[in-house]
Scaffold this active site. Structure first.
Site, PDB file in Angstrom:
ATOM      1  N   GLU A 173       0.834  -1.215   0.000  1.00 34.86           N
ATOM      2  CA  GLU A 173       0.000   0.000   0.000  1.00 34.86           C
ATOM      3  C   GLU A 173       0.869   1.266   0.000  1.00 34.86           C
ATOM      4  OE1 GLU A 173      -2.367  -1.557   3.320  1.00 34.86           O
ATOM      5  OE2 GLU A 173      -4.130  -1.086   2.109  1.00 34.86           O
ATOM      6  N   GLU A 186      -3.738  -9.695   3.400  1.00 34.62           N
ATOM      7  CA  GLU A 186      -4.533  -9.425   4.613  1.00 34.62           C
ATOM      8  C   GLU A 186      -5.664 -10.431   4.799  1.00 34.62           C
ATOM      9  OE1 GLU A 186      -3.421  -7.154   2.519  1.00 34.62           O
ATOM     10  OE2 GLU A 186      -2.839  -5.317   3.558  1.00 34.62           O
TER      11      GLU A 186
HETATM   12  N1  3HC Z   1       4.209  -8.011  11.361  1.00 33.22           N
HETATM   13  C1  3HC Z   1       4.918  -8.405  12.425  1.00 33.22           C
HETATM   14  N2  3HC Z   1       5.826  -9.376  12.390  1.00 33.22           N
HETATM   15  C2  3HC Z   1       6.016  -9.998  11.215  1.00 33.22           C
HETATM   16  C3  3HC Z   1       5.314  -9.647  10.057  1.00 33.22           C
HETATM   17  C4  3HC Z   1       4.383  -8.596  10.159  1.00 33.22           C
HETATM   18  N3  3HC Z   1       3.675  -8.161   9.099  1.00 33.22           N
HETATM   19  N4  3HC Z   1       5.713 -10.434   9.047  1.00 33.22           N
HETATM   20  C5  3HC Z   1       6.643 -11.254   9.555  1.00 33.22           C
HETATM   21  N5  3HC Z   1       6.825 -10.987  10.857  1.00 33.22           N
HETATM   22  C6  3HC Z   1       7.794 -11.605  11.762  1.00 33.22           C
HETATM   23  C7  3HC Z   1       7.460 -13.053  12.050  1.00 33.22           C
HETATM   24  O1  3HC Z   1       6.556 -13.155  13.143  1.00 33.22           O
HETATM   25  C8  3HC Z   1       8.815 -13.612  12.357  1.00 33.22           C
HETATM   26  O2  3HC Z   1       9.127 -13.234  13.672  1.00 33.22           O
HETATM   27  P1  3HC Z   1      10.048 -14.175  14.576  1.00 33.22           P
HETATM   28  O3  3HC Z   1      11.353 -14.281  13.868  1.00 33.22           O
HETATM   29  O4  3HC Z   1      10.089 -13.466  15.875  1.00 33.22           O
HETATM   30  O5  3HC Z   1       9.319 -15.487  14.636  1.00 33.22           O
HETATM   31  C9  3HC Z   1       9.748 -12.838  11.432  1.00 33.22           C
HETATM   32  O6  3HC Z   1       9.036 -11.649  11.075  1.00 33.22           O
HETATM   33  C10 3HC Z   1      10.125 -13.561  10.172  1.00 33.22           C
HETATM   34  O7  3HC Z   1       8.941 -14.026   9.559  1.00 33.22           O
HETATM   35  P2  3HC Z   1       8.863 -15.489   8.914  1.00 33.22           P
HETATM   36  O8  3HC Z   1       9.433 -16.478   9.859  1.00 33.22           O
HETATM   37  O9  3HC Z   1       7.461 -15.672   8.459  1.00 33.22           O
HETATM   38  O10 3HC Z   1       9.880 -15.313   7.691  1.00 33.22           O
HETATM   39  P3  3HC Z   1       9.731 -15.789   6.199  1.00 33.22           P
HETATM   40  O11 3HC Z   1      10.940 -15.297   5.510  1.00 33.22           O
HETATM   41  O12 3HC Z   1       9.386 -17.228   6.140  1.00 33.22           O
HETATM   42  O13 3HC Z   1       8.460 -15.008   5.593  1.00 33.22           O
HETATM   43  C11 3HC Z   1       7.079 -13.142   5.093  1.00 33.22           C
HETATM   44  C12 3HC Z   1       8.479 -13.632   5.493  1.00 33.22           C
HETATM   45  C13 3HC Z   1       6.728 -13.618   3.677  1.00 33.22           C
HETATM   46  C14 3HC Z   1       7.074 -11.642   5.148  1.00 33.22           C
HETATM   47  C15 3HC Z   1       6.032 -13.728   6.080  1.00 33.22           C
HETATM   48  O14 3HC Z   1       6.464 -13.457   7.391  1.00 33.22           O
HETATM   49  C16 3HC Z   1       4.668 -13.156   5.945  1.00 33.22           C
HETATM   50  O15 3HC Z   1       3.896 -13.600   5.111  1.00 33.22           O
HETATM   51  N6  3HC Z   1       4.320 -12.173   6.795  1.00 33.22           N
HETATM   52  C17 3HC Z   1       3.001 -11.633   6.860  1.00 33.22           C
HETATM   53  C18 3HC Z   1       2.762 -10.644   5.750  1.00 33.22           C
HETATM   54  C19 3HC Z   1       1.397 -10.053   5.883  1.00 33.22           C
HETATM   55  O16 3HC Z   1       0.408 -10.722   6.148  1.00 33.22           O
HETATM   56  N7  3HC Z   1       1.295  -8.738   5.694  1.00 33.22           N
HETATM   57  C20 3HC Z   1       0.065  -8.053   5.814  1.00 33.22           C
HETATM   58  C21 3HC Z   1      -0.098  -7.592   7.218  1.00 33.22           C
HETATM   59  S1  3HC Z   1      -1.684  -6.870   7.536  1.00 33.22           S
HETATM   60  C22 3HC Z   1      -1.547  -5.322   6.850  1.00 33.22           C
HETATM   61  O17 3HC Z   1      -0.572  -4.993   6.252  1.00 33.22           O
HETATM   62  C23 3HC Z   1      -2.730  -4.432   7.084  1.00 33.22           C
HETATM   63  C24 3HC Z   1      -2.638  -3.179   6.265  1.00 33.22           C
HETATM   64  O18 3HC Z   1      -3.399  -3.343   5.104  1.00 33.22           O
HETATM   65  C25 3HC Z   1      -3.148  -1.999   7.012  1.00 33.22           C
END
Ligand code: 3HC
Length: 698
Positions: free
Chosen positions: A107, A127
């Site tokens: 975004e 999301e």
């Molecule tokens: N917020 C907080 N922590 C996050 C995060 C996020 N969005 N994304 C990843 N993390 C943290 C994980 O909890 C993990 O923490 P840890 O090491 O303490 O366990 C660390 O980052 C590494 O994450 P992964 O182990 O999952 O690492 P990968 O390399 O396997 O994957 C990733 C990375 C593809 C970014 C995956 O973490 C992921 O899919 N994250 C979520 C992405 C997501 O859903 N984003 C949308 C959020 S909602 C949003 O943005 C609302 C907005 O529209 C207002």
């Protein structure tokens, strides 16, 4: 000392805003504020003709900081205000993407005037997988950039797009090789001196008369496929606002829908699952133990489980020596593996070359000495203590020093197996779930003497082969099957009391489980379940009811011989109700003087799920699972429990522990002195938590 999570620096005539908040540059309050400040610095820097936003480390911005969603409300500044400031900048702002630009991260990029990315970058609005919708303009800017149909597909699926695909859609302006900064600076240099800046919020050329039809089609598709999910329909409502409302009103509508989703139990469950999965990877009590290197693996037993386990390793490029008693068994096992791969090739999911390469990584043997080079040996022999002990006694002799020796037992005592090896520190359980090459769960069983680095090895190699590994204690059935025994028992008790086999399964499916308990029993094999029941009964424990004995005595093994709780046509896994089973149930009721009663779906659902919860609470109290989240992950990845319910323990919390305890107490009263219902005795932990007024298990 406070570390700045966003910094500004100038390179030539480009001002660079770097988000530097490991591990994934999530948009915490400090990052949002930092971007706002750095943007102001860039705008004030007269030598900066263009501004670039990029991420330090492994990725661009992976989204909002999901941890902030667990609190109450989000502190200022609002991401929408930051995005508005970016978009209204009089200087061109370029997002330079590598790794992943996800959710709020994408975004931010959509608010920039231009987006460039490295070839291996990915973008997405995931999301919806957290039960939410993009809440910072994604549902308003994306349709204006790529059209409503494509935006709906991306937003309602949450799928990631490869950079080149995103470019083809018009989401990215340029994809190339080089660092993100190099890509952005050369892109900036190619811009005319004072270009009219493209602002997504002001575009309408991709919106059109067919948009309402696209929305109606998307709504119908989701109503047909996943009517129980809340967020996807709200995503559509938000996208609809992109062409029915002016931009500012659309943003307001999006935000209202975002909070609506945030308040829903499904987002609470899915966010819980996100963090629980990651927490499961961190095992308490291992100190700083490093995993032992695993370059070569031995698998003992080439049956269904052993074959599936061998596939997991070779799929990850790790060579496997597969051992069985004789050549015929090995040929059979390899034949099944080859057929599994051939089916993937036929479906276009695997190339013939990849299939050949994977098969070439498997070496067959009947000689234990050939396992001497393996760094890890996984035993998948017949589920019998004497058999397993004999295997581990031989392994103890032939395996090289430091090799990790793992048993795939699903119920047996790991300590007794480990003792037979003579080197119990090297022994752990690695309990795969059938079909092992498909199911993502791996229970890593900690024996009394298992070395910390042996456990760590199993956890890490588990992740490497694509599993979600959860550490569990050594008890009968470990976590998953220990809970399942009461779920399966309860299913039978419901039938004895009056429900039909298919009514119980249907209630389970309607609850969201992938399949019902009886269909699951038929898949696992009634003979296998009977062997476990016989052992447990011999040990004075309760498992199942005498009703299941009638089926196995009748020669019913489930899917494997086409007759179980259901009937199966050859080559077809569809369960068909069997009048002969209904007759057996009737005879059983008559013999025991039971008058069948009508049992509603709500009671079936509660008795199945709370049987899991009550045992889960005992498991927690005994320390056999390190957290309620670990138990939930076992159920989500091993037993087809719906992610949007978060797992049995999370469901109990969302329902209210006091309510759950009241029902469990009622079920205990209903069971009376029936020994097959003894599991309803309320778990002491649950009783204590409710007495203390607590709402969470952990
Ligand atoms: N917020 C907080 N922590 C996050 C995060 C996020 N969005 N994304 C990843 N993390 C943290 C994980 O909890 C993990 O923490 P840890 O090491 O303490 O366990 C660390 O980052 C590494 O994450 P992964 O182990 O999952 O690492 P990968 O390399 O396997 O994957 C990733 C990375 C593809 C970014 C995956 O973490 C992921 O899919 N994250 C979520 C992405 C997501 O859903 N984003 C949308 C959020 S909602 C949003 O943005 C609302 C907005 O529209 C207002």
């Amino acid at each position: 000392m406070d570390r700045r999570v966003v910094h500004y620096a100038r390179q030539g005539d480009v001002g660079v805003i770097t988000v530097d908040s490991p591990p994934v540059n999530a948009l915490s309050q400090a990052v949002r504020q930092g971007i706002g400040q750095a943007l102001a610095e860039g705008l004030a820097d007269t030598a900066a003709k263009a501004l670039v936003i990029l991420g330090a480390g492994r990725t661009f911005i992976a989204g909002a900081d999901i941890a902030e969603f667990l609190g109450s409300g989000l502190a200022a500044p609002d991401l929408n205000d930051i995005n508005a400031a970016i978009e209204s900048s009089p200087k061109p702002v370029i997002a330079a993407i590598h790794g992943t630009a996800l959710g709020g991260g994408l975004e931010v990029a959509l608010a920039c005037h231009y987006r460039v990315a490295t070839q291996d970058a990915q973008v997405g609005l995931p999301e919806v997988k957290l039960g939410l919708l993009p809440g910072a303009g994604g549902t308003q800017r994306l349709p204006r950039l790529v059209g409503v149909t494509k935006a709906l597909a991306l937003i309602t699926s949450g799928d990631f797009l490869a950079a080149t695909e995103a470019q083809a859609l018009g989401l990215l302006d340029h994809v190339g090789s080089g660092t993100p900064l190099e890509l952005a600076t050369s892109f900036a240099a190619s811009l005319p001196a004072s270009p009219p800046l493209p602002r997504a919020s002001q575009r309408s050329d991709r919106l059109g008369p067919g948009d309402a039809d696209s929305v109606a089609a998307a709504r119908q598709k989701l109503a047909d496929s996943t009517p129980w999910l809340h967020a996807p329909q709200r995503c559509i409502d938000a996208v609809e606002a992109a062409f029915t409302l002016p931009f500012a009103d659309g943003l307001a509508r999006e935000r209202a829908l975002f909070w609506d989703c945030m308040a829903h139990d499904q987002s609470k469950a899915l966010i819980h699952a996100f963090f629980a999965e990651r927490a499961a990877a961190k095992v308490a009590g291992l100190g700083d133990a490093k995993p032992r290197p695993v370059a070569q693996v031995g698998v003992i037993g080439s049956g269904t489980m052993g074959g599936g386990i061998a596939m997991c390793f070779v799929n990850a490029g790790i060579p496997v020596t597969l051992l069985d008693m004789d050549k015929a068994a090995l040929d059979r096992g390899i034949g099944i593996i080859a057929r599994n791969y051939a089916a993937s090739v036929a479906k276009g999911r695997l190339s013939q070359a990849a299939m050949d390469q994977r098969l070439s990584l498997i070496t067959q043997t009947t000689d234990y000495a050939d396992l001497s080079a393996a760094d890890l040996v996984v035993e998948a022999a017949y589920e019998d203590m004497a058999v397993k002990q004999a295997v581990f006694a031989r392994l103890g002799n032939v395996a090289k020093p430091g090799a990790v020796l793992a048993s795939n037992t699903s119920t047996l005592d790991i300590d007794a197996i480990a003792a037979a090896s003579g080197r119990p520190a090297d022994v752990v359980g690695m309990h795969f779930f059938s079909p092992a090459n498909v199911m993502k769960l791996l229970e890593v069983v900690r024996g009394r003497d298992s070395a910390a680095d042996a456990i760590q090895t199993a956890m890490v190699i588990g992740r490497k082969i694509g599993k979600v590994a959860v550490a569990v204690g050594n008890c009968d059935g470990f976590v998953g099957n220990r809970m399942l025994q009461y779920y399966a028992t309860e299913a039978q008790r419901l039938v004895i009391e009056g429900a039909s086999v298919s009514a119980v399964d249907q209630a389970a499916r309607r609850y969201g489980l992938a399949m019902g308990p009886f269909a699951m029993g038929d898949m696992a094999g009634l003979d296998v379940m009977q062997a476990i029941r016989d052992r447990r009964v011999a040990e004075g424990k309760i498992y199942g009811t005498a009703l299941s004995d009638l089926l196995t005595t009748d020669g019913r093994k489930g899917q494997k011989n086409g007759r179980g709780w259901y009937l199966y046509e050859p080559g077809d896994r569809t369960p068909r109700p069997d009048p002969a089973v209904a007759a057996m149930v009737d005879a059983y009721r008559q013999q025991h003087g039971i008058t069948p009663r009508t049992i509603g779906e709500a009671e079936i659902e509660k008795r199945l799920v709370y049987a899991l919860v009550n045992e889960g609470a005992r498991i927690l109290e005994e320390g056999m699972a390190q957290s309620p989240g670990d138990i939930d992950i076992v159920y989500l990845y091993g037993y087809g429990f719906p992610a949007w319910r978060g797992g049995p323990m999370k469901q109990a919390e969302l329902t209210g522990l006091a309510k759950v305890l009241a029902d469990i107490t009622r079920f205990a009263q209903m069971a009376g002195d029936d020994p097959t219902g003894a599991h309803w005795s309320p778990a002491p932990l649950l009783v204590r938590l409710v007495a203390e007024g607590r709402e969470r298990f952990g």
